[in-house]
Write a protein that holds these residues in place. Structure first.
Motif, PDB file in Angstrom:
ATOM      1  N   HIS A 173       0.853  -1.189   0.000  1.00 33.01           N
ATOM      2  CA  HIS A 173       0.000   0.000   0.000  1.00 33.01           C
ATOM      3  C   HIS A 173       0.880   1.226   0.000  1.00 33.01           C
ATOM      4  O   HIS A 173       2.067   1.148   0.293  1.00 33.01           O
ATOM      5  CB  HIS A 173      -0.911  -0.007   1.239  1.00 33.01           C
ATOM      6  N   MET A 174       0.268   2.352  -0.296  1.00 37.39           N
ATOM      7  CA  MET A 174       1.032   3.592  -0.253  1.00 37.39           C
ATOM      8  C   MET A 174       1.280   3.993   1.203  1.00 37.39           C
ATOM      9  O   MET A 174       0.468   3.698   2.086  1.00 37.39           O
ATOM     10  CB  MET A 174       0.256   4.676  -0.990  1.00 37.39           C
ATOM     11  N   VAL A 233      -0.339   5.475   7.526  1.00 36.32           N
ATOM     12  CA  VAL A 233       0.358   4.223   7.248  1.00 36.32           C
ATOM     13  C   VAL A 233      -0.253   3.553   6.016  1.00 36.32           C
ATOM     14  O   VAL A 233       0.478   2.990   5.195  1.00 36.32           O
ATOM     15  CB  VAL A 233       0.418   3.324   8.501  1.00 36.32           C
ATOM     16  N   HIS A 234      -1.555   3.627   5.852  1.00 35.42           N
ATOM     17  CA  HIS A 234      -2.186   3.291   4.569  1.00 35.42           C
ATOM     18  C   HIS A 234      -2.557   4.646   3.990  1.00 35.42           C
ATOM     19  O   HIS A 234      -3.640   5.169   4.243  1.00 35.42           O
ATOM     20  CB  HIS A 234      -3.438   2.436   4.752  1.00 35.42           C
ATOM     21  N   GLY A 281     -10.534   7.161   0.057  1.00 34.21           N
ATOM     22  CA  GLY A 281     -11.042   6.100  -0.830  1.00 34.21           C
ATOM     23  C   GLY A 281      -9.876   5.301  -1.381  1.00 34.21           C
ATOM     24  O   GLY A 281      -9.071   5.832  -2.142  1.00 34.21           O
ATOM     25  N   GLU A 282      -9.791   4.024  -1.010  1.00 34.66           N
ATOM     26  CA  GLU A 282      -8.675   3.179  -1.474  1.00 34.66           C
ATOM     27  C   GLU A 282      -8.555   3.198  -2.990  1.00 34.66           C
ATOM     28  O   GLU A 282      -7.461   3.284  -3.529  1.00 34.66           O
ATOM     29  CB  GLU A 282      -8.940   1.731  -1.048  1.00 34.66           C
ATOM     30  N   ASP A 283      -9.702   3.128  -3.660  1.00 36.75           N
ATOM     31  CA  ASP A 283      -9.637   3.063  -5.125  1.00 36.75           C
ATOM     32  C   ASP A 283      -9.170   4.385  -5.726  1.00 36.75           C
ATOM     33  O   ASP A 283      -8.557   4.399  -6.793  1.00 36.75           O
ATOM     34  CB  ASP A 283     -11.005   2.669  -5.709  1.00 36.75           C
ATOM     35  N   ARG A 339      -4.424  -3.066  -2.354  1.00 38.96           N
ATOM     36  CA  ARG A 339      -4.845  -1.684  -2.128  1.00 38.96           C
ATOM     37  C   ARG A 339      -4.307  -0.731  -3.179  1.00 38.96           C
ATOM     38  O   ARG A 339      -4.825   0.357  -3.374  1.00 38.96           O
ATOM     39  CB  ARG A 339      -4.359  -1.223  -0.747  1.00 38.96           C
ATOM     40  N   PHE A 340      -3.228  -1.121  -3.813  1.00 37.59           N
ATOM     41  CA  PHE A 340      -2.594  -0.248  -4.796  1.00 37.59           C
ATOM     42  C   PHE A 340      -2.234  -1.104  -5.999  1.00 37.59           C
ATOM     43  O   PHE A 340      -1.529  -2.109  -5.852  1.00 37.59           O
ATOM     44  CB  PHE A 340      -1.339   0.398  -4.197  1.00 37.59           C
TER      45      PHE A 340
END
Ligand code: GLY
Ligand code: MN
Length: 461
Positions: A343-344, A349-350, A356-358, A378-379
């Motif tokens: 994840h980014m 941390v996320h 919005g994850e997307d 997630r990415f």
């Protein structure tokens, strides 16, 4: 705080990306733990921190795109506050520290907004993740919860994601310093991970290290002999010789930048042959991602290639069988690797998951899969130079999942269930590093934390 110029430049960039109207960026407030006066550690909102820098509750940022004006909103402290909290800078002094000249009290802001609403000006805000800020926005804008949801500004959300995704030199330095704090946390955990020590003791010690170098941990410490539970926050076990210990922990800087590192070590300091075999597959997977990560490639491709490394290693051990491409295409390896590669990472941390994850990890070139395991990626899109991503492959033996899939006869052509029975007491292994995307590849951030079998056994011995 960074220099005032940095915050001014960030706001200027944002201003140029939103066509018209007002941008409201609420900061966070104190959050009560068990009664109003006993609060959790204060955590500023990351987007407020990015544009307005001040690490204090009860503030908002306002950008008037049409008038090219920026305001800090909040009230000066009263004598009651000063008695309990000491003398504080005035609102104008706080504003100056982040390059602002204009201040509004909460009351004046309310009037300002009523005026804007009556003139039907566009008002941009992102989706609030705290109930108090949702209530504040509803109250200020005199709208219902449903109306709030339907008026979230995608224009603002996308502009913020695009600005915060590319980390500047000073942001990379913050993250890298926190990886170095994670080096102290993880090497300390390795040295004390001995038979008879409690998980709680190690978790407490490493959390203390994070606190002594910055704001504390960047997320609740995951530390467990039951590493097959991906986010195990229970620290109730006493370490036993022969088990593995998964520690997933990072630190948060005073400016709120995070590190996120996982290491898995054998209690007592020596991997047995079976642990070494599985460990080395996860290590090869972690190294494959470092080798592949680049702005030229979608992170989805890196994730899938890492899946092939895992499937192929497990096939060599006789736990999987069949064609490796077919296994990964079908998602059968997700029995062992049921999450995304990474994840980014940044102020969260996320990073920016609240937006919005997307919106962060996907774009019009790649959409989220619904396949078990892959759905948790997630990415997935191509990163740009300056992005920081985690690389965290794992292999887990989750008895409940093995039993379920076996009872469903799921992927019997790819999974050797008979052989797996003996691994149900194995636990899990995850190895996680933080990677900075460069022009033609990536760089592992921070001082190298022991990672090979030899390095880990060396430091533990
Ligand atoms: N290290 C916690 C996570 O990545 O979710
Ligand atoms: Mn992570």
């Amino acid at each position: 705080m960074f220099s005032a110029q940095i915050y001014s430049n960030r706001r200027k960039n944002l201003l140029s990306m939103v066509a018209k109207g007002l941008i409201i960026i609420p900061g966070n407030n104190e959050s009560p733990s068990n009664y109003k006066g006993n609060t959790y550690r204060f955590r500023q909102d990351s987007t407020f921190s990015y544009f307005f820098g001040i690490d204090e509750p009860n503030l908002l940022g306002l950008i008037d795109v049409d008038e090219n004006r920026q305001y800090l909103i909040g009230d000066n402290l009263e004598i009651e506050d000063i008695i309990w909290m000491g003398l504080q800078p005035s609102m104008s002094e706080k504003a100056t520290s982040v390059g602002l000249t204009m201040v509004l009290s909460h009351n004046d802001f309310k009037t300002f907004l009523s005026n804007a609403i009556s003139k039907k000006r566009s008002i941009h805000f992102t989706s609030p993740y705290r109930a108090e800020n949702a209530a504040l926005l509803q109250n200020l804008l005199t709208i219902s919860a449903q109306e709030l949801d339907s008026t979230i500004s995608m224009e603002l959300t996308k502009a913020i994601v695009s600005l915060r995704s590319v980390k500047s030199t000073e942001e990379i330095s913050e993250i890298e310093q926190m990886v170095d704090v994670a080096w102290i946390m993880h090497t300390t955990a390795m040295k004390i991970a001995r038979q008879g020590t409690t998980e709680r003791k190690i978790a407490g010690i490493i959390e203390g290290i994070a606190l002594s170098h910055g704001k504390g941990v960047s997320f609740p410490v995951i530390l467990s002999m039951n590493g097959e539970t991906l986010h195990n926050h229970n620290h109730g076990n006493i370490l036993q010789h022969g088990r593995l210990l998964v520690t997933d922990a990072g630190a948060e800087s005073e400016l709120l930048y995070a590190s996120d590192i996982t290491r898995t070590v054998p209690v007592g300091g020596k991997f047995d042959a079976r642990q070494k075999d599985i460990y080395n597959i996860v290590l090869q997977a972690n190294l494959k991602a470092i080798d592949m990560l680049s702005p030229k490639r979608q992170y989805l491709d890196v994730h899938l290639e890492v899946g092939r490394v895992i499937a192929s290693g497990l096939a060599d051990l006789g736990l999987m069988k069949g064609n490796i491409d077919d296994i990964v295409h079908a998602g059968a390896h997700a029995l062992f690797f049921p999450h995304g590669l990474g994840h980014m990472l940044g102020l969260d941390v996320h990073d920016m998951e609240n937006l919005g994850e997307d919106n962060v990890g996907y774009d019009n070139t790649v959409s989220r899969s619904s396949q078990f395991g892959l759905a948790y990626l997630r990415f997935a899109r191509k990163p740009l130079p300056g992005y920081v991503l985690t690389d965290e492959p794992g292999i887990y033996f989750i008895p409940a999942l093995i039993d379920l899939w076996r009872s469903e006869k799921k992927f019997t052509e790819f999974i050797n269930y008979d052989k797996l029975e003996a691994y149900k007491n194995f636990g899990g292994i995850r190895i996680e590093d933080d990677l900075l995307v460069t022009a033609d590849g990536c760089r592992v951030l921070g001082k190298p934390i022991p990672k090979t079998v030899e390095e880990i056994e060396g430091i533990m011995g």
